[in-house]
Write a protein that holds these residues in place. Structure first.
Motif, PDB file in Angstrom:
ATOM      1  N   PHE A 209     -67.476  64.691 -88.178  1.00  0.00           N
ATOM      2  CA  PHE A 209     -66.617  65.552 -88.997  1.00  0.00           C
ATOM      3  C   PHE A 209     -66.050  66.690 -88.157  1.00  0.00           C
ATOM      4  N   VAL A 210     -66.871  67.257 -87.280  1.00  0.00           N
ATOM      5  CA  VAL A 210     -66.390  68.301 -86.373  1.00  0.00           C
ATOM      6  C   VAL A 210     -65.297  67.740 -85.464  1.00  0.00           C
ATOM      7  N   LEU A 211     -65.528  66.550 -84.927  1.00  0.00           N
ATOM      8  CA  LEU A 211     -64.516  65.897 -84.088  1.00  0.00           C
ATOM      9  C   LEU A 211     -63.225  65.653 -84.856  1.00  0.00           C
ATOM     10  N   LEU A 212     -63.360  65.239 -86.107  1.00  0.00           N
ATOM     11  CA  LEU A 212     -62.192  64.978 -86.951  1.00  0.00           C
ATOM     12  C   LEU A 212     -61.362  66.244 -87.123  1.00  0.00           C
ATOM     13  N   LEU A 213     -62.018  67.360 -87.378  1.00  0.00           N
ATOM     14  CA  LEU A 213     -61.305  68.635 -87.543  1.00  0.00           C
ATOM     15  C   LEU A 213     -60.598  69.033 -86.246  1.00  0.00           C
ATOM     16  N   LEU A 214     -61.251  68.810 -85.112  1.00  0.00           N
ATOM     17  CA  LEU A 214     -60.638  69.144 -83.827  1.00  0.00           C
ATOM     18  C   LEU A 214     -59.402  68.288 -83.559  1.00  0.00           C
ATOM     19  N   ILE A 215     -59.506  66.995 -83.865  1.00  0.00           N
ATOM     20  CA  ILE A 215     -58.364  66.089 -83.662  1.00  0.00           C
ATOM     21  C   ILE A 215     -57.199  66.481 -84.558  1.00  0.00           C
ATOM     22  N   ILE A 216     -57.475  66.758 -85.836  1.00  0.00           N
ATOM     23  CA  ILE A 216     -56.422  67.163 -86.771  1.00  0.00           C
ATOM     24  C   ILE A 216     -55.767  68.466 -86.314  1.00  0.00           C
ATOM     25  N   ARG A 217     -56.587  69.416 -85.885  1.00  0.00           N
ATOM     26  CA  ARG A 217     -56.057  70.693 -85.399  1.00  0.00           C
ATOM     27  C   ARG A 217     -55.125  70.473 -84.213  1.00  0.00           C
ATOM     28  N   ASP A 218     -55.503  69.577 -83.312  1.00  0.00           N
ATOM     29  CA  ASP A 218     -54.688  69.317 -82.135  1.00  0.00           C
ATOM     30  C   ASP A 218     -53.370  68.655 -82.512  1.00  0.00           C
ATOM     31  N   ILE A 219     -53.417  67.701 -83.451  1.00  0.00           N
ATOM     32  CA  ILE A 219     -52.195  67.023 -83.893  1.00  0.00           C
ATOM     33  C   ILE A 219     -51.234  68.020 -84.551  1.00  0.00           C
ATOM     34  N   LEU A 220     -51.782  68.891 -85.400  1.00  0.00           N
ATOM     35  CA  LEU A 220     -50.946  69.899 -86.075  1.00  0.00           C
ATOM     36  C   LEU A 220     -50.347  70.877 -85.067  1.00  0.00           C
ATOM     37  N   TYR A 221     -51.133  71.236 -84.058  1.00  0.00           N
ATOM     38  CA  TYR A 221     -50.631  72.145 -83.022  1.00  0.00           C
ATOM     39  C   TYR A 221     -49.474  71.512 -82.262  1.00  0.00           C
ATOM     40  N   ILE A 222     -49.631  70.235 -81.914  1.00  0.00           N
ATOM     41  CA  ILE A 222     -48.568  69.540 -81.183  1.00  0.00           C
ATOM     42  C   ILE A 222     -47.307  69.445 -82.033  1.00  0.00           C
ATOM     43  N   LYS A 223     -47.456  69.157 -83.332  1.00  0.00           N
ATOM     44  CA  LYS A 223     -46.298  69.061 -84.218  1.00  0.00           C
ATOM     45  C   LYS A 223     -45.583  70.407 -84.342  1.00  0.00           C
ATOM     46  N   ARG A 224     -46.356  71.490 -84.451  1.00  0.00           N
ATOM     47  CA  ARG A 224     -45.736  72.816 -84.554  1.00  0.00           C
ATOM     48  C   ARG A 224     -44.995  73.167 -83.272  1.00  0.00           C
ATOM     49  N   ARG A 225     -45.602  72.814 -82.139  1.00  0.00           N
ATOM     50  CA  ARG A 225     -44.954  73.099 -80.864  1.00  0.00           C
ATOM     51  C   ARG A 225     -43.671  72.295 -80.708  1.00  0.00           C
ATOM     52  N   GLN A 226     -43.685  71.047 -81.126  1.00  0.00           N
ATOM     53  CA  GLN A 226     -42.483  70.214 -81.061  1.00  0.00           C
ATOM     54  C   GLN A 226     -41.406  70.756 -82.000  1.00  0.00           C
ATOM     55  N   GLN A 227     -41.833  71.250 -83.172  1.00  0.00           N
ATOM     56  CA  GLN A 227     -40.881  71.794 -84.123  1.00  0.00           C
ATOM     57  C   GLN A 227     -40.221  73.058 -83.578  1.00  0.00           C
ATOM     58  N   ARG A 228     -41.029  73.929 -82.939  1.00  0.00           N
ATOM     59  CA  ARG A 228     -40.466  75.146 -82.342  1.00  0.00           C
ATOM     60  C   ARG A 228     -39.495  74.802 -81.223  1.00  0.00           C
ATOM     61  N   LEU A 229     -39.846  73.797 -80.409  1.00  0.00           N
ATOM     62  CA  LEU A 229     -38.961  73.376 -79.329  1.00  0.00           C
ATOM     63  C   LEU A 229     -37.655  72.819 -79.888  1.00  0.00           C
ATOM     64  N   SER A 230     -37.774  72.022 -80.979  1.00  0.00           N
ATOM     65  CA  SER A 230     -36.570  71.466 -81.596  1.00  0.00           C
ATOM     66  C   SER A 230     -35.682  72.556 -82.174  1.00  0.00           C
ATOM     67  N   ASN A 231     -36.294  73.558 -82.795  1.00  0.00           N
ATOM     68  CA  ASN A 231     -35.522  74.663 -83.372  1.00  0.00           C
ATOM     69  C   ASN A 231     -34.819  75.452 -82.284  1.00  0.00           C
ATOM     70  N   THR A 232     -35.501  75.625 -81.138  1.00  0.00           N
ATOM     71  CA  THR A 232     -34.916  76.369 -80.032  1.00  0.00           C
ATOM     72  C   THR A 232     -33.713  75.632 -79.444  1.00  0.00           C
ATOM     73  N   ILE A 233     -33.841  74.302 -79.321  1.00  0.00           N
ATOM     74  CA  ILE A 233     -32.756  73.479 -78.786  1.00  0.00           C
ATOM     75  C   ILE A 233     -31.550  73.484 -79.720  1.00  0.00           C
ATOM     76  N   ASN A 234     -31.796  73.491 -81.023  1.00  0.00           N
ATOM     77  CA  ASN A 234     -30.707  73.412 -82.007  1.00  0.00           C
ATOM     78  C   ASN A 234     -29.979  74.740 -82.218  1.00  0.00           C
ATOM     79  N   LYS A 235     -30.552  75.821 -81.714  1.00  0.00           N
ATOM     80  CA  LYS A 235     -29.892  77.129 -81.878  1.00  0.00           C
ATOM     81  C   LYS A 235     -28.679  77.252 -80.969  1.00  0.00           C
TER      82      LYS A 235
END
Length: 235
Positions: A209-235
């Motif tokens: 369960f601890v591993l599951l939370l870490l994996i989910i946290r990492d996936i969400l972090y990567i998605k947020r980072r990709q979203q910020r990069l996409s927003n920066t490119i589109n500006k």
């Protein structure tokens, strides 16, 4: 200063993830051996040796007792290979959820459940783990057995000493750390089996369960980072 982990490594290959999985691997080996007829559900080499001995002795009941976990392990590897291609980014989440479910079923299974059913389930689960988490900081390893890790550790330490290669030293120390935590997991498993019996496997569920939370946290972090990069490119 020697750093055993790398912040740029994918989460499922980081040393801390490997250490938690090694604890689970050692725990489950001790658990299956102590609770279910001396079967090593993680590594199938011992079961293959015992299978051969049973065949020679004409002990066909024990022959199938060892054969079924081997088959379950093999099937688990095949299924993992298939799912790895189908599930993509969510693969590791489903792997950990599956492992948690299997172990919870084992923990609360009726006392009259045939031992071979339980050992086959653990073997299947461990094969999924081996097939899914294959590397530590980019190097191949196994979290449920130690022979290959020990060979790699000694080879790398020899290279480090003979060539004064600090990179090989770091990689060798990683393998030794994984082995240490596997042994710690086996020790913890023996202690908890003595205390709680078959429900002690819930300790592994907690770690997953601890591993599951870490994996989910990492996936969400990567998605947020990709979203910020996409927003920066589109500006």
């Amino acid at each position: 200063m020697i750093h055993l982990t790398d912040k740029n490594t994918p989460l499922h290959e980081k040393l801390e993830i490997g250490l938690l999985l090694a604890i689970v691997g050692g725990f489950l080996d001790a658990y299956s051996f102590l609770c279910y007829g001396g079967v090593f559900a993680n590594a199938q080499t011992g079961n293959m040796v015992l299978l051969g001995i049973s065949l020679i002795n004409g002990d066909y009941i024990n022959f199938f007792h060892y054969l079924i976990p081997i088959i379950a392990f093999s099937v688990g590897i095949l299924i993992t290979e298939y799912l790895l291609k189908q599930l993509s980014g969510s693969f590791y989440i489903w792997v950990l959820i599956t492992e948690i479910i299997i172990l919870c079923i084992i923990a609360f299974s009726p006392d009259n459940t045939p031992q071979v059913v339980v050992t086959a389930a653990i073997s299947f689960m461990c094969s999924i783990q081996i097939g899914s988490f294959r590397k530590i900081c980019g190097a191949p390893y196994t979290s449920t057995m130690c022979t290959g890790n020990l060979r790699s550790a000694m080879e790398l330490l020899f290279i480090a000493i003979s060539n004064k290669d600090s990179h090989s030293l770091v990689k060798g120390l990683r393998y030794l750390t994984i082995i240490l935590f596997f042994c710690i997991g086996a020790t913890i498993g023996a202690v908890f089996v003595d205390w709680w019996g078959k429900i002690s496997v819930l300790v592994c569920c907690l770690l997953f369960f601890v591993l599951l939370l870490l994996i989910i946290r990492d996936i969400l972090y990567i998605k947020r980072r990709q979203q910020r990069l996409s927003n920066t490119i589109n500006k």
